[in-house]
Design a protein around this motif. Structure first.
Motif, short mmCIF file in Angstrom:
data_model
loop_
_atom_site.label_atom_id
_atom_site.label_comp_id
_atom_site.label_asym_id
_atom_site.label_seq_id
_atom_site.Cartn_x
_atom_site.Cartn_y
_atom_site.Cartn_z
N GLN A 153 53.99 28.13 83.52
CA GLN A 153 52.60 28.25 83.08
C GLN A 153 52.50 28.24 81.56
N ALA A 154 53.41 28.98 80.91
CA ALA A 154 53.41 29.03 79.45
C ALA A 154 53.73 27.65 78.86
N ALA A 155 54.68 26.93 79.48
CA ALA A 155 55.05 25.60 78.99
C ALA A 155 53.89 24.62 79.15
N LEU A 156 53.20 24.69 80.28
CA LEU A 156 52.07 23.80 80.52
C LEU A 156 50.94 24.07 79.53
N ALA A 157 50.67 25.35 79.28
CA ALA A 157 49.62 25.70 78.33
C ALA A 157 49.98 25.25 76.92
N GLU A 158 51.23 25.48 76.53
CA GLU A 158 51.67 25.10 75.19
C GLU A 158 51.58 23.59 74.97
N ASN A 159 52.01 22.82 75.94
CA ASN A 159 51.96 21.37 75.81
C ASN A 159 50.53 20.84 75.86
N ALA A 160 49.69 21.45 76.67
CA ALA A 160 48.29 21.03 76.75
C ALA A 160 47.59 21.25 75.41
N VAL A 161 47.80 22.42 74.82
CA VAL A 161 47.19 22.72 73.52
C VAL A 161 47.75 21.78 72.45
N GLY A 162 49.06 21.50 72.53
CA GLY A 162 49.67 20.59 71.57
C GLY A 162 49.08 19.19 71.63
N LEU A 163 48.91 18.67 72.85
CA LEU A 163 48.31 17.34 73.00
C LEU A 163 46.86 17.34 72.53
N PHE A 164 46.13 18.39 72.86
CA PHE A 164 44.72 18.48 72.46
C PHE A 164 44.60 18.49 70.94
N ASN A 165 45.48 19.23 70.26
CA ASN A 165 45.45 19.28 68.79
C ASN A 165 45.82 17.92 68.20
N ARG A 189 43.56 27.85 84.67
CA ARG A 189 44.40 27.94 85.87
C ARG A 189 45.72 28.64 85.58
N VAL A 190 46.27 28.44 84.38
CA VAL A 190 47.56 29.06 84.06
C VAL A 190 47.40 30.41 83.38
N GLY A 191 46.16 30.90 83.33
CA GLY A 191 45.91 32.23 82.81
C GLY A 191 45.67 32.33 81.32
N ALA A 192 45.59 31.19 80.62
CA ALA A 192 45.32 31.20 79.18
C ALA A 192 43.81 31.13 78.96
N VAL A 193 43.12 32.17 79.40
CA VAL A 193 41.66 32.17 79.39
C VAL A 193 41.12 32.15 77.96
N GLY A 194 41.78 32.89 77.06
CA GLY A 194 41.32 32.94 75.68
C GLY A 194 41.34 31.56 75.03
N GLN A 195 42.41 30.81 75.26
CA GLN A 195 42.50 29.46 74.70
C GLN A 195 41.49 28.53 75.36
N LEU A 197 38.55 29.37 76.40
CA LEU A 197 37.25 29.67 75.78
C LEU A 197 37.14 29.03 74.40
N GLN A 198 38.24 29.01 73.66
CA GLN A 198 38.23 28.38 72.33
C GLN A 198 37.94 26.88 72.45
N VAL A 199 38.56 26.25 73.44
CA VAL A 199 38.33 24.81 73.65
C VAL A 199 36.88 24.57 74.05
N TYR A 200 36.36 25.43 74.91
CA TYR A 200 34.97 25.28 75.36
C TYR A 200 34.00 25.48 74.20
N GLU A 201 34.28 26.46 73.34
CA GLU A 201 33.42 26.70 72.18
C GLU A 201 33.46 25.52 71.21
N LEU A 202 34.64 24.93 71.06
CA LEU A 202 34.76 23.75 70.20
C LEU A 202 33.94 22.59 70.75
N LYS A 203 33.93 22.45 72.06
CA LYS A 203 33.12 21.41 72.69
C LYS A 203 31.64 21.62 72.40
N LEU A 204 31.19 22.87 72.49
CA LEU A 204 29.78 23.18 72.21
C LEU A 204 29.45 22.89 70.75
#
Length: 227
Positions: A153-165, A189-195, A197-204
């Protein structure tokens, strides 16, 4: 129907006549369209072989890869990609995005990241577009499940944020609406709710910026009309 096409094609090759890429691709597309999938595969393999005087153009490779995806056989796409390289053909952006779409379908996130990183190398003349990034993100999303380990889960979250950046910083492949949805759902889904929310706020924020820009443009047009 293409009834005597094999005989005709063999006669062309024996006569030393060259078929142009558009002709070759149209022929393979016709075989796929009429449901003669086995013959399309057979002919494609022949075009990749050393015995063929006429070589398959990259557009035909893309046609076969896309046909495999449509047939629900994404695992075969990588085999076509490998055969293409062995034949000395160079992939284009559509080849890469089709390969990445197969990885997305299968949840093969590590090969997807490898291909995306390969595309980002300076020596590779193909820049990944938004669709390519989205396919890689979808592969990460597909790999996320309730039973996956905390480390995964941590690896998936880290890579997803990396690609998004990367998408935010590269400029040539900006995130679209689908990107935000994939990343937000994946992080949640992987429990990184704080991140998430940050992505959602950036979208707004970006949606508001686009609205302000359109409003400013509309006001400028209105002022010109008043002059």
């Amino acid at each position: 129907m293409i009834s005597s096409s094999n005989c005709t094609w063999a006669q062309l090759e024996q006569a030393g006549l060259e078929a142009n890429p558009a002709c070759i691709n149209a022929y393979v597309q016709a075989l796929v369209h009429q449901g003669d999938w086995c013959e399309a595969q057979k002919h494609f393999k022949h075009l990749l072989s050393c015995s063929s005087n006429v070589k398959a153009p990259i557009v035909t490779v893309n046609t076969i890869m896309a046909a495999y995806m449509k047939q629900g056989m994404p695992e075969q796409v990588r085999r076509v990609f490998d055969d293409m390289y062995k034949a000395g053909l160079q992939p284009n952006i559509l080849t890469y995005t089709t390969l990445l779409s197969s990885y997305a379908e299968l949840g093969w996130w590590q090969p997807a990241l490898q291909i995306l990183n390969h595309m980002c190398q300076p020596q590779v003349a193909i820049n990944p577009n938004t669709l390519a990034f989205n396919h890689a993100l979808t592969a990460l999303h597909k790999a996320a499940c309730q039973d996956c380990s905390t480390d995964l889960q941590a690896a998936l979250a880290e890579n997803a944020v990396g690609l998004f950046n990367q998408m935010l910083n590269r400029g040539r492949a900006p995130p679209d609406g689908g990107t935000y949805v994939i990343v937000t759902v994946l992080l949640t889904r992987v429990g990184a709710v704080g991140q998430a929310l940050q992505v959602y706020e950036l979208k707004l924020q970006q949606a508001l910026s686009v609205y302000e820009l359109k409003l400013q443009q509309a006001l400028q047009v209105y002022e010109l009309k008043l002059q």
